[in-house]
Structures are given as C-alpha cells and as structure tokens.
Design a protein around this motif. Sequence first.
Motif, short mmCIF file in Angstrom:
data_model
loop_
_atom_site.label_atom_id
_atom_site.label_comp_id
_atom_site.label_asym_id
_atom_site.label_seq_id
_atom_site.Cartn_x
_atom_site.Cartn_y
_atom_site.Cartn_z
N ARG A 1 0.47 -1.53 0.17
CA ARG A 1 0.04 -0.26 0.00
C ARG A 1 0.77 1.43 0.20
O ARG A 1 0.31 2.15 0.22
N ASN A 2 2.00 0.78 0.37
CA ASN A 2 3.20 3.21 0.32
C ASN A 2 4.03 2.44 -0.41
O ASN A 2 4.34 4.13 -0.74
N THR B 1 5.78 6.57 0.28
CA THR B 1 5.31 6.72 1.57
C THR B 1 4.90 6.15 2.93
O THR B 1 5.38 4.71 2.50
N ASP C 1 2.67 5.59 7.00
CA ASP C 1 1.40 6.20 7.30
C ASP C 1 1.61 6.60 8.66
O ASP C 1 2.44 6.18 9.27
N ASP C 2 1.10 8.27 8.66
CA ASP C 2 1.93 8.56 9.76
C ASP C 2 0.00 8.40 10.99
O ASP C 2 -1.03 9.10 10.32
N GLN C 3 0.86 7.96 11.82
CA GLN C 3 -0.21 6.95 13.23
C GLN C 3 0.55 6.81 14.37
O GLN C 3 1.13 7.62 14.42
N SER D 1 -5.09 6.93 13.08
CA SER D 1 -4.13 7.61 11.71
C SER D 1 -5.17 9.00 11.78
O SER D 1 -5.21 9.89 12.02
N ASN E 1 -6.45 9.53 2.82
CA ASN E 1 -6.03 8.14 2.67
C ASN E 1 -5.39 7.68 1.02
O ASN E 1 -5.86 8.33 0.23
N SER E 2 -4.11 7.49 1.35
CA SER E 2 -3.63 7.23 0.11
C SER E 2 -3.84 6.48 -0.69
O SER E 2 -2.96 6.10 -1.66
#
Length: 278
Positions: free
Chosen positions: A212-213, A218, A220-222, A237, A242-243
């Motif tokens: 997914r990244n 990227t 995910d910033d969580q 998140s 959402n990317s």
Amino acid sequence: MKKLLMRLAPLALGALLIVPLGCDRDGEETTMMTPDDTPMGLGILEAARTGVAPTIDGVISAGEWDGANAIYVPVTVPDIDEFPGYEGRGYQVKMRAKFDNNNIYFLAEWDDPGLNLDRQTWYFDTASSSWKQESARPVFDENGNQTREAFYEDKFSLMFEASPVAGFATQGCWVACHTGLAPTSNDGGKVDLKYTRNGGEIMDMWHWKSVRNTSQDTFDDQYTDSQRSARNGGRHSDVGVNSYVNNSATVDGFSVPKYVIPDASSRYYWVVTDGSGA
C-alpha cells in the motif's frame, strides 16, 4: 560532527508487528528473553548531521551513509493469539540515521527471503463460480497443522514517544501491547489490542506497508494512545487523505475485485492518480 540521540521502540516488519520485550497479559507484566537469557533492551540510535541529504530511492549508494553509526536490533515474533503461524520467527535489523536543518533520514536493513506483495490476492473459484480472496493469515486444518501461508504484505514501523509514556524507556512499544483480553469486551472479538495504559500517553508511529505504500514512496503517519476502539485498540491515523484504497467492490451483494487485468504479464499492478485527483 553533531549527532542527534534518539530512543526508538522496536520495529515491525515481515508482514506483522514484531516486538522483543514483555507484554501485559491480563495485567501481569512479563519480559521475553533471548535464548541465552540476556534481556533484549532498547538501543540508542545516533543520528549524524549531514550537509547532503541521502536520496530516498531504496538504493544504498556508496558513501551516502558514511558517518552514521549503526545499531542492531534483534526482533522475534512472540507466541500470542494475534500472530498464529509466525511464532519464533526472528530478524536482525540494522538501523542508521542522519539529519539536517529540515529533516531526519532513517536507513533500515534486514534479511528477508523475499518481498511479500501478495496481499489477500483475488482469485476466481470455478467450483462456486465466484470471486474469493486469499487469507491474510496462515490457514490451519482441524489438527492445528498449517496448510497455507498467509497472503499478506511486508511491514515496518518506527514508534516514538510523542508524550512521556510510562515504561517506554525500557520496554519500547511493547508497553502498549495487551493480550489475553476477554473477547466480550470489544465488538471485534479480538483478545489482543494495542493501547497506552494512561490518559495523555501518546506514541507516534510511522508505518510502512509494502503493497500500500511502496508505489507512492510514503509511510502512514499514525499514533497510539489510551482512547481505544474495538477494532483497532488505541491505534489511530493522523488527519489527512488516505493514500490508498483496496481493490474491492460490492456488486449485487457479492464481493468482487474492482479492477481486473485480463491476460496480465505480471501479478502486480497499482492504479494511481496522475496528481490531479483523476
């Protein structure tokens, strides 16, 4: 040479969360040990100042990380209900870091037999004439023998204290792992959840997922705090778009893949926007 000292939580990789220290099981803290009974403590990663930022392209160019001291973090999958089929798998992660006036850069290396990109793969079941997805978890028979590997992606994460978290300095993110919970206490039926113990405790998390990244370069910033839900515990998140979305749709009440490429020459494709939102 100026250096920035950082205390990092253990890492997540190999398609699941892997942490080396103790867990809160029904309120009782335990500490996992290495085979020689040596406690697996956290290391201090020194980020070296640099005047030339490393290129973030997945390639370790000659000299690019010179001057950055490395730490080695052994990680082993614990034996809890959330990780069936993975218990005991281990990795040795090599970490280096640099920083400049604007950014901090991390390099993580570990040995893995292969890059996992089969995330719940769709297939057409001719017996039932319907689309189905492979399981994200290993499959076992009635005797507990594993019959099929999981179809899931590799993952990697870093966790930091965004506010003081009791026990983080010695246990890392494992201080927020709770297992042996009563299934009736949450609608999702999970017995293992991640959340901080006390109000106001927050752990920032940068989370990479190979499927997914990777195509978008990227993370995910969580973050994790004490405000937990049934499905995700205290994991949340950050606010933002959402990317990625899953390749799935519902047609006439049936789950089907949203996109199918007939006679594809490769198993792996990503559908991306052109930057305009199209």
